[in-house]
Scaffold this motif. Structure first.
Motif, PDB file in Angstrom:
ATOM      1  N   SER A   1      46.994  39.755  27.588  1.00 16.67           N
ATOM      2  CA  SER A   1      46.578  41.085  28.031  1.00 16.67           C
ATOM      3  C   SER A   1      45.928  41.080  29.412  1.00 16.67           C
ATOM      4  O   SER A   1      45.488  42.118  29.897  1.00 16.67           O
ATOM      5  N   SER A   2      45.878  39.918  30.054  1.00 17.65           N
ATOM      6  CA  SER A   2      45.194  39.825  31.343  1.00 17.65           C
ATOM      7  C   SER A   2      45.876  40.675  32.409  1.00 17.65           C
ATOM      8  O   SER A   2      45.208  41.304  33.240  1.00 17.65           O
ATOM      9  N   GLY A   3      47.206  40.711  32.415  1.00 14.50           N
ATOM     10  CA  GLY A   3      47.921  41.536  33.391  1.00 14.50           C
ATOM     11  C   GLY A   3      47.583  43.009  33.227  1.00 14.50           C
ATOM     12  O   GLY A   3      47.433  43.739  34.214  1.00 14.50           O
ATOM     13  N   LEU A   4      47.459  43.449  31.983  1.00 16.26           N
ATOM     14  CA  LEU A   4      47.108  44.848  31.727  1.00 16.26           C
ATOM     15  C   LEU A   4      45.714  45.163  32.251  1.00 16.26           C
ATOM     16  O   LEU A   4      45.481  46.228  32.836  1.00 16.26           O
TER      17      LEU A   4
ATOM     18  N   GLU B   1      47.903  36.614  40.790  1.00 17.72           N
ATOM     19  CA  GLU B   1      47.983  37.587  39.703  1.00 17.72           C
ATOM     20  C   GLU B   1      49.370  38.215  39.597  1.00 17.72           C
ATOM     21  O   GLU B   1      49.669  38.937  38.642  1.00 17.72           O
ATOM     22  N   ARG B   2      50.209  37.918  40.569  1.00 19.71           N
ATOM     23  CA  ARG B   2      51.466  38.651  40.719  1.00 19.71           C
ATOM     24  C   ARG B   2      52.395  38.500  39.520  1.00 19.71           C
ATOM     25  O   ARG B   2      53.034  39.474  39.084  1.00 19.71           O
ATOM     26  N   GLY B   3      52.503  37.305  38.951  1.00 20.29           N
ATOM     27  CA  GLY B   3      53.412  37.095  37.833  1.00 20.29           C
ATOM     28  C   GLY B   3      53.057  37.962  36.641  1.00 20.29           C
ATOM     29  O   GLY B   3      53.926  38.611  36.035  1.00 20.29           O
ATOM     30  N   ARG B   4      51.766  38.005  36.285  1.00 17.58           N
ATOM     31  CA  ARG B   4      51.344  38.783  35.125  1.00 17.58           C
ATOM     32  C   ARG B   4      51.490  40.288  35.354  1.00 17.58           C
ATOM     33  O   ARG B   4      51.882  41.031  34.445  1.00 17.58           O
ATOM     34  N   VAL B   5      51.194  40.741  36.574  1.00 17.80           N
ATOM     35  CA  VAL B   5      51.285  42.171  36.845  1.00 17.80           C
ATOM     36  C   VAL B   5      52.743  42.600  37.035  1.00 17.80           C
ATOM     37  O   VAL B   5      53.148  43.680  36.597  1.00 17.80           O
ATOM     38  N   MET B   6      53.564  41.753  37.666  1.00 16.27           N
ATOM     39  CA  MET B   6      54.988  42.079  37.804  1.00 16.27           C
ATOM     40  C   MET B   6      55.678  42.130  36.452  1.00 16.27           C
ATOM     41  O   MET B   6      56.685  42.829  36.291  1.00 16.27           O
ATOM     42  N   ALA B   7      55.154  41.411  35.465  1.00 16.83           N
ATOM     43  CA  ALA B   7      55.703  41.498  34.116  1.00 16.83           C
ATOM     44  C   ALA B   7      55.614  42.932  33.606  1.00 16.83           C
ATOM     45  O   ALA B   7      56.538  43.442  32.955  1.00 16.83           O
ATOM     46  N   LEU B   8      54.502  43.608  33.906  1.00 24.18           N
ATOM     47  CA  LEU B   8      54.339  44.999  33.497  1.00 24.18           C
ATOM     48  C   LEU B   8      55.320  45.897  34.240  1.00 24.18           C
ATOM     49  O   LEU B   8      55.835  46.878  33.684  1.00 24.18           O
ATOM     50  N   TRP B   9      55.580  45.569  35.513  1.00 25.09           N
ATOM     51  CA  TRP B   9      56.573  46.326  36.280  1.00 25.09           C
ATOM     52  C   TRP B   9      57.942  46.261  35.614  1.00 25.09           C
ATOM     53  O   TRP B   9      58.634  47.280  35.468  1.00 25.09           O
ATOM     54  N   PHE B  10      58.345  45.056  35.206  1.00 26.34           N
ATOM     55  CA  PHE B  10      59.658  44.913  34.586  1.00 26.34           C
ATOM     56  C   PHE B  10      59.715  45.558  33.206  1.00 26.34           C
ATOM     57  O   PHE B  10      60.768  46.062  32.794  1.00 26.34           O
ATOM     58  N   MET B  11      58.598  45.548  32.488  1.00 25.22           N
ATOM     59  CA  MET B  11      58.560  46.266  31.217  1.00 25.22           C
ATOM     60  C   MET B  11      58.757  47.761  31.443  1.00 25.22           C
ATOM     61  O   MET B  11      59.504  48.425  30.710  1.00 25.22           O
ATOM     62  N   ALA B  12      58.092  48.292  32.468  1.00 25.80           N
ATOM     63  CA  ALA B  12      58.182  49.721  32.747  1.00 25.80           C
ATOM     64  C   ALA B  12      59.530  50.108  33.336  1.00 25.80           C
ATOM     65  O   ALA B  12      60.072  51.180  33.045  1.00 25.80           O
TER      66      ALA B  12
END
Length: 415
Positions: free
Chosen positions: A221-224, A355-366
């Motif tokens: 949940s760190s990216g969130l 932090e980019r990998g974890r936050v970009m994961a949310l981009w791809f989910m969205a």
């Protein structure tokens, strides 16, 4: 030269596409990925038509698209954690080889006219490989240029994705006209993954600062938490989620739209040319963000892009013949990826490298993960009522999306 990002003196406008191409490592990885993505879009444009020809139902095509893109929804977060904690280069080589293996496996199944469910399972394997690859790839590519030239790298990445959408269908149309089989097209795609594998082997990619280790589910949940702490990042994610879910199902159902809405006949290459025209518009839209609009306020471009998207989607919906679809489709492509590239530029500029990998994961989910859900919702409607009704409903939701984004932007700017 700056050792962290390999910054070079290039003499071009900072943030432009030409500036990004001045970096040898970025140029090499971009060219390899472009070549590989041509193969990917050859497969992506053929597979839905193959499934539609065998089943005759848009809903089944929607299930196949879910098999390919659905893993982005479920695996992007753990893949993003891996991208920030481990060697991205080694991980990317593994994920490329995984996609190669499953793409190659499609060929014998299609040649043997295997059950459609087996095609779904192998497509799911390709989707898993893509979901594991996407956050690490998107986290790695911007680190090959300086932060000042980030906008150019994001723009070129959009051009790569959409340029391959142009070239891939054209190559398919040419190959099919000389009787190359669908199975052989899948094998060609499998071979193109080797371009990226080779480029990764010969390219030095510095490891970023390791992400702080956190226990258990807190790590996932760190990216969130990072995104929630950044208003601009969170706004982009929220906007993209609703846009992808409600306004982009036509992308996955493009083959059914072409057949039901524009009367494109089975076996015709008109579908491939229409898809390529839409992809050309998308490539130009993405390129424009790093060239013509490099100095423009990206927030304003997002607002204007949503309006253009709604208008062009309406024109695409009411078109009765392929010629009208070609014109509206090209403009729709410009609006679609010009808008999302602007959003991605804002998004990436607000995220730290580690932090980019974890936050970009949310981009791809969205972005990618919600599209197949939209397909599952709208495909049965398309079977029952036709493609035009679905396109008009997507048009109305994109109009609401434009208004909601503008209101949200104004509220945040007042704070």
């Amino acid at each position: 030269m700056n050792s962290k990002h390999g910054t070079i003196e290039h003499g071009h406008r900072p943030g432009s596409a030409r500036a990004a191409l001045s970096y040898p490592r970025f140029r090499r990885m971009w060219a390899a990925s472009f070549s590989s993505n041509i193969g990917t879009w050859m497969q992506n444009v053929v597979l839905p038509v193959y499934v539609l020809d065998r089943t005759g139902k848009a809903s089944v095509v929607g299930l196949m698209v879910f098999a390919q893109l659905g893993p982005l929804l479920f695996l992007s977060i753990p893949a993003g954690v891996i991208a920030d904690r481990f060697d991205r280069r080694k991980w990317l080589i593994f994920t490329q080889m995984l996609q190669l293996a499953f793409s190659a496996a499609l060929a014998p199944l299609v040649s043997a006219h295997a059950p459609v469910w087996s095609i779904f399972l192998v497509s799911l394997g390709v989707g898993v490989g893509n979901a594991l690859n996407a956050p690490a790839w998107s986290a790695m590519l911007p680190t090959l240029v300086s932060r000042a030239d980030l906008a150019g790298s994001v723009s070129l990445n959009s051009v790569m994705i959409n340029g391959s959408r142009v070239v891939g269908p054209i190559v398919v149309a040419v190959l099919r006209s000389v009787h190359v089989t669908i199975a052989q097209i899948f094998l060609i795609n499998a071979a193109t993954y080797l371009f990226v594998v080779y480029a990764l082997f010969i390219t030095t990619i510095e490891r970023t600062q390791a992400a702080k280790h956190e226990p258990g589910l807190r790590q996932l949940s760190s990216g969130l938490r990072i995104a929630r702490a950044n208003p601009a990042v969170w706004r982009m994610l929220s906007t993209l989620f609703s846009f992808s879910l409600l306004s982009l199902p036509y992308v996955g159902l493009f083959a059914a739209v072409a057949r039901l809405n524009f009367g494109v006949k089975k076996g015709s290459t008109t579908y491939e040319w229409l898809y390529a025209t839409w992809g050309l518009g998308a490539a130009l839209g993405g390129l424009a963000i790093g060239t013509v609009f490099v100095t423009y306020d990206k927030r304003r471009l997002v607002s204007q892009g949503f309006v253009l998207f709604a208008v062009s989607l309406a024109a695409f919906a009411i078109a009765r013949e392929p010629i009208g679809a070609f014109i509206a489709g090209a403009i729709l492509g410009v609006a679609y990826f010009g808008t999302t590239t602007s959003m991605n530029t804002i998004f990436q500029s607000r995220v730290a490298d580690h932090e980019r990998g974890r936050v970009m994961a949310l981009w791809f989910m969205a972005f990618g993960g919600t599209v197949p859900i939209g397909n599952l919702i709208f495909a049965p409607v398309m079977d029952a009522f036709g493609a035009r009704w679905v396109l008009r409903s997507e048009e109305h939701t994109s109009e609401l999306q434009s208004l909601a984004y503008l209101v949200c932007r104004l509220l945040l700017e007042k704070k």
